[in-house]
Scaffold this motif. Sequence first.
Motif, PDB file in Angstrom:
ATOM      1  N   GLU A   1     -17.712   3.923   3.111  1.00  0.00           N
ATOM      2  CA  GLU A   1     -18.404   5.155   3.494  1.00  0.00           C
ATOM      3  C   GLU A   1     -18.300   5.423   4.990  1.00  0.00           C
ATOM      4  O   GLU A   1     -18.430   6.568   5.439  1.00  0.00           O
ATOM      5  CB  GLU A   1     -19.870   5.079   3.066  1.00  0.00           C
ATOM      6  N   LYS A   2     -18.057   4.352   5.760  1.00  0.00           N
ATOM      7  CA  LYS A   2     -17.859   4.497   7.208  1.00  0.00           C
ATOM      8  C   LYS A   2     -16.394   4.685   7.569  1.00  0.00           C
ATOM      9  O   LYS A   2     -15.992   4.511   8.721  1.00  0.00           O
ATOM     10  CB  LYS A   2     -18.422   3.268   7.930  1.00  0.00           C
ATOM     11  N   ARG A   3     -15.563   4.969   6.575  1.00  0.00           N
ATOM     12  CA  ARG A   3     -14.135   5.269   6.729  1.00  0.00           C
ATOM     13  C   ARG A   3     -13.308   4.067   7.173  1.00  0.00           C
ATOM     14  O   ARG A   3     -12.270   4.218   7.824  1.00  0.00           O
ATOM     15  CB  ARG A   3     -13.932   6.438   7.705  1.00  0.00           C
ATOM     16  N   VAL A   4     -13.727   2.880   6.797  1.00  0.00           N
ATOM     17  CA  VAL A   4     -12.913   1.684   7.033  1.00  0.00           C
ATOM     18  C   VAL A   4     -11.845   1.633   5.955  1.00  0.00           C
ATOM     19  O   VAL A   4     -12.103   1.953   4.787  1.00  0.00           O
ATOM     20  CB  VAL A   4     -13.782   0.406   6.989  1.00  0.00           C
ATOM     21  N   ALA A   5     -10.616   1.234   6.326  1.00  0.00           N
ATOM     22  CA  ALA A   5      -9.513   1.175   5.362  1.00  0.00           C
ATOM     23  C   ALA A   5      -9.848   0.207   4.234  1.00  0.00           C
ATOM     24  O   ALA A   5     -10.420  -0.860   4.465  1.00  0.00           O
ATOM     25  CB  ALA A   5      -8.231   0.752   6.068  1.00  0.00           C
ATOM     26  N   ALA A   6      -9.492   0.573   3.011  1.00  0.00           N
ATOM     27  CA  ALA A   6      -9.838  -0.237   1.835  1.00  0.00           C
ATOM     28  C   ALA A   6      -9.236  -1.637   1.917  1.00  0.00           C
ATOM     29  O   ALA A   6      -9.921  -2.631   1.645  1.00  0.00           O
ATOM     30  CB  ALA A   6      -9.365   0.469   0.562  1.00  0.00           C
ATOM     31  N   LYS A   7      -7.967  -1.744   2.286  1.00  0.00           N
ATOM     32  CA  LYS A   7      -7.310  -3.060   2.355  1.00  0.00           C
ATOM     33  C   LYS A   7      -8.016  -3.971   3.352  1.00  0.00           C
ATOM     34  O   LYS A   7      -8.230  -5.157   3.090  1.00  0.00           O
ATOM     35  CB  LYS A   7      -5.850  -2.900   2.766  1.00  0.00           C
ATOM     36  N   ARG A   8      -8.392  -3.411   4.479  1.00  0.00           N
ATOM     37  CA  ARG A   8      -9.065  -4.203   5.518  1.00  0.00           C
ATOM     38  C   ARG A   8     -10.440  -4.669   5.049  1.00  0.00           C
ATOM     39  O   ARG A   8     -10.810  -5.831   5.234  1.00  0.00           O
ATOM     40  CB  ARG A   8      -9.196  -3.361   6.789  1.00  0.00           C
TER      41      ARG A   8
END
Length: 223
Positions: free
Chosen positions: A127-134
């Motif tokens: 939700e905070k726009r962090v990349a899914a893979k990371r």
Amino acid sequence: MGQKVSPIGLRIGINKDWNSTWYADKKTFAANLKEDQDIKNMLHKKYKACSISNITIERTEGKLVVNIFTSKPGMIIGTKGAGIEAVKKDIQSLSRPVKLLIVNVKEIKKPDLDAQLVADSIAAQLEKRVAAKRALKQAVEKVMKAGAKGCKVQVSGVLAKANEKAQTEKQFRGSVPLHTLRADIDYGESAAYTLIGKIGVKCWIYKGEILTSKSADTKGGAK
């Protein structure tokens, strides 16, 4: 087509227990079930920031016990137990009158080994726009460092704005024997609500095998 079964539901009666423990006749069963669900939904929604993993409810004649498992008990208990009184008032507004209402707040000492808390953490990062893979890679590394024997995390949905098609991203470490009933597997699921759409999050954590004393003696040989 594959058939998916909840790891917790599959192991109830073996190494897992019911979240609601009570007995009721046909007249009161539906009312008790709805009350339990309303109480759980209210607590999860109102105390979302308190990292609540699970809520169990026990009922006996004239007595209602609500156990809240959280990694941040201080946020619920409050100053001099004021928070507990507020929780009791909220529960009383949703349940029928009982002679005794007990609310127990139990601390989860290792949140990185709790599948529900790990899933919620991944959802919050998405939700905070962090990349899914990371987000998945960091979550798996924390779980394995905490002492798990295996971990699997998965997110499904529209993960990138450039690609409007739904996709699935997974990360896997160690072993997660879902078909072994004696395996202690914790499972949790959550959802992230982003500008692109809803993203489902699932987490499986393998903590080892639970052996009874009888099976352990048989494995070790006759004495």
